[in-house]
Enzyme design. Sequence first.
Site, PDB file in Angstrom:
ATOM      1  N   HIS A  98      51.913  38.715  36.725  1.00 21.54           N
ATOM      2  CA  HIS A  98      50.417  39.085  36.078  1.00 21.54           C
ATOM      3  C   HIS A  98      51.132  39.625  34.790  1.00 21.54           C
ATOM      4  CE1 HIS A  98      47.867  39.282  39.807  1.00 21.54           C
ATOM      5  NE2 HIS A  98      48.558  38.060  39.570  1.00 21.54           N
TER       6      HIS A  98
ATOM      7  N   GLU B  82      50.149  42.339  33.392  1.00 20.82           N
ATOM      8  CA  GLU B  82      50.454  43.825  33.455  1.00 20.82           C
ATOM      9  C   GLU B  82      51.817  44.061  33.956  1.00 20.82           C
ATOM     10  OE1 GLU B  82      46.197  43.153  34.942  1.00 20.82           O
ATOM     11  OE2 GLU B  82      47.928  42.137  34.713  1.00 20.82           O
TER      12      GLU B  82
ATOM     13  N   CYS C 175      44.147  43.572  39.231  1.00 17.15           N
ATOM     14  CA  CYS C 175      44.275  43.225  40.704  1.00 17.15           C
ATOM     15  C   CYS C 175      44.666  44.563  41.306  1.00 17.15           C
ATOM     16  CB  CYS C 175      44.981  42.245  41.190  1.00 17.15           C
ATOM     17  SG  CYS C 175      46.663  42.499  40.964  1.00 17.15           S
TER      18      CYS C 175
ATOM     19  N   CYS D 126      48.391  45.454  40.470  1.00 19.96           N
ATOM     20  CA  CYS D 126      48.674  45.692  39.393  1.00 19.96           C
ATOM     21  C   CYS D 126      48.019  47.157  39.062  1.00 19.96           C
ATOM     22  CB  CYS D 126      48.101  44.705  38.178  1.00 19.96           C
ATOM     23  SG  CYS D 126      48.995  43.242  38.042  1.00 19.96           S
TER      24      CYS D 126
END
Length: 172
Positions: free
Chosen positions: A99, A101, A124, A127
């Site tokens: 991801h 992040e 999510c 994260c």
Amino acid sequence: MPLIFKDGVSENTHPLNVVEVPDDFVASVDQVTRPPLYEVYMRMADELAKRSTCARLQVGTVITDAALEHVVAIGYNGNVRGFPNRCDTDEAGRCGCIHSEMNALVKAPGDLADKVAFVTASPCVMCAKLMVQAKVSHLYYREAYRSAEGLDVLERAGVTAVHYTRWKDHWR
């Protein structure tokens, strides 16, 4: 004393955006004549998302210091360095991409407190937990992710999350 939000977004309670004004002070959002820094960093995240190799959702992240003076890390989602620039599978939630992040947070200085994150999609759960652990104090996001659970984690941890769309189509 009343508060004024420099960028016209009352949900944006970042200390640099909020000013106390005398009761007789008159101001308008229309006085904003250039993009607020929050929007500038959101647009940087938008551009980073274009580098994503994820087939389902392209996401970009910019992380700054608390004063919004220094970009300390950037990221976008995609496969691990040296692997093919594509998803491992087509299955939603299991594509194998790191991801955005996560990619940004592993590059950000760990000892820096009150980081500010600008992400093109809300995080999510995992994260969000990483953001809390990495001392992110404010998150600005453009679009809502398919699940709001990450935002719930941030709220429980005291991280301010702002759905930042006010200036998205302005100054284009």
